[in-house]
Enzyme design. Structure first.
Site, PDB file in Angstrom:
ATOM      1  N   SER A  52       0.845  -1.201   0.000  1.00  0.00           N
ATOM      2  CA  SER A  52       0.000   0.000   0.000  1.00  0.00           C
ATOM      3  C   SER A  52       0.879   1.250   0.000  1.00  0.00           C
ATOM      4  O   SER A  52       0.375   2.355  -0.225  1.00  0.00           O
ATOM      5  CB  SER A  52      -0.931   0.002   1.211  1.00  0.00           C
ATOM      6  OG  SER A  52      -0.216  -0.277   2.396  1.00  0.00           O
ATOM      7  N   ASP A  90       5.837  -6.821   2.388  1.00  0.00           N
ATOM      8  CA  ASP A  90       5.088  -7.376   1.255  1.00  0.00           C
ATOM      9  C   ASP A  90       5.993  -7.665   0.068  1.00  0.00           C
ATOM     10  O   ASP A  90       6.835  -6.827  -0.298  1.00  0.00           O
ATOM     11  CB  ASP A  90       4.040  -6.359   0.778  1.00  0.00           C
ATOM     12  CG  ASP A  90       2.664  -6.624   1.366  1.00  0.00           C
ATOM     13  OD1 ASP A  90       2.422  -7.747   1.843  1.00  0.00           O
ATOM     14  OD2 ASP A  90       1.834  -5.696   1.334  1.00  0.00           O
ATOM     15  N   GLU A 189      -8.775  -9.930   3.828  1.00  0.00           N
ATOM     16  CA  GLU A 189      -9.199  -8.558   3.525  1.00  0.00           C
ATOM     17  C   GLU A 189     -10.616  -8.524   2.949  1.00  0.00           C
ATOM     18  O   GLU A 189     -10.931  -9.236   1.987  1.00  0.00           O
ATOM     19  CB  GLU A 189      -8.198  -7.913   2.544  1.00  0.00           C
ATOM     20  CG  GLU A 189      -8.564  -6.469   2.212  1.00  0.00           C
ATOM     21  CD  GLU A 189      -7.418  -5.680   1.589  1.00  0.00           C
ATOM     22  OE1 GLU A 189      -6.285  -6.200   1.508  1.00  0.00           O
ATOM     23  OE2 GLU A 189      -7.675  -4.531   1.177  1.00  0.00           O
TER      24      GLU A 189
HETATM   25  O1  KIV Z   1      -0.359  -3.445   1.692  1.00  0.00           O
HETATM   26  C1  KIV Z   1      -1.051  -3.390   2.713  1.00  0.00           C
HETATM   27  O2  KIV Z   1      -1.124  -2.366   3.414  1.00  0.00           O
HETATM   28  C2  KIV Z   1      -1.806  -4.572   3.078  1.00  0.00           C
HETATM   29  C3  KIV Z   1      -2.846  -4.419   4.153  1.00  0.00           C
HETATM   30  C4  KIV Z   1      -4.039  -3.752   3.613  1.00  0.00           C
HETATM   31  C5  KIV Z   1      -3.157  -5.706   4.799  1.00  0.00           C
HETATM   32  O3  KIV Z   1      -1.636  -5.613   2.524  1.00  0.00           O
END
Ligand code: KIV
Length: 271
Positions: A52, A90, A189
């Site tokens: 994100s 991520d 989610e």
């Molecule tokens: O990238 C992110 O912030 C996420 C959250 C929404 C869980 O994957």
């Protein structure tokens, strides 16, 4: 005797203990050193360096453009600031889906170059080979099911997922596969609360929800959303704990006023 308080670092093992004793897990995103330091000192259990960042840090419409190098930059900045929380980074779009060797290479780069504790990736059965390969290198993996923003062009919309039984059954099957593979946790989610509860009750590993109801094992929000820095994004699941946008604009407005009126700097604020 040391005057410093001993900080007990959160581990994946400690998260499963929390699930066992029914203690909810608090997770938030961070993307930079200063924010991560505040979030960690406030006592959050898990810090997610989410893709994100593509939206809230880089201003992109989707999470797709962010690269592995960008994620490593954000991850490294966050890890430097954190002493207690588990830090999860991520894997960005295009670095793990097609080829498990590439997935392993991407995960190894994140672990080596950021010193994070774990990686997160989106998907179930389709990415299982990549999940297994990353785990076989001793890298803890967190799954992410339900609304998967990296698949926005397949979904076509950011609305609630798995409302129909067929998609719900696939999600449950994927969650089981991720647990069997030995992922240490899963993010769910934007799915119905009843489905979030079903998955959390079925799995032994912690299930962290964002728009998945209050019967899961913990919650995650994007820090810019919960602090009210982002203004346009208002899904039902979001609780805003502050209106930082108004505070920042107010403070900046005061600064502009003081500069223009020659009030700043005053006698005491110069050499
Ligand atoms: O990238 C992110 O912030 C996420 C959250 C929404 C869980 O994957």
């Amino acid at each position: 005797m040391s005057v410093h308080k001993e900080v007990r670092k959160v581990t994946t093992h400690r998260l499963s203990e929390m699930k066992l004793r029914g203690e909810k897990i608090a997770m938030l995103t961070s993307y930079d050193y200063s924010m991560a330091q505040l979030v960690d000192e406030a006592g959050v259990d898990v810090i997610l360096v989410g893709d994100s960042a593509s939206n809230v840090m880089a201003g992109n419409e989707t999470t797709l453009p962010i690269t592995l190098d960008h994620m490593i930059y954000h991850g490294r900045s966050v890890v430097k600031a954190v002493s207690r929380a588990l830090v999860v980074v991520d894997l960005p779009f295009g670095t793990y889906q097609g080829n498990s060797r590439e997935a392993l290479h991407s995960a190894i780069r994140i672990m080596k170059e950021t010193a994070a504790d774990a990686v997160k990736l989106e998907g179930g059965e389709e990415v299982l080979e990549s999940v297994n390969r990353i785990l076989s290198a001793g890298i803890p993996v967190m799954g992410h099911l339900g609304l998967m923003p990296q698949s926005i062009h397949k979904f076509g919309t950011y609305t609630v997922r798995a409302k129909e039984e067929e998609e719900a059954e696939k999600l449950i099957n994927d969650a089981n596969l991720l647990e069997e593979a030995r992922c240490f946790g899963i993010v769910l989610e934007k799915i119905p609360a009843s489905l979030g509860q079903r998955v959390a009750e079925k799995l032994k590993i912690p299930v962290i929800g964002i728009g998945a109801g209050n019967k899961v094992d913990g919650q995650v929000l994007v820090i810019h959303d919960m602090l009210g820095i982002t203004q346009q994004f208002s899904p039902r699941f979001l609780r805003r704990y502050h209106n930082l946008a108004a505070e920042i604009k107010g403070a900046v407005g005061n600064y502009i006023r003081d500069v223009k009126s020659l009030d700043f700097p005053n006698e005491k604020e110069q050499y």
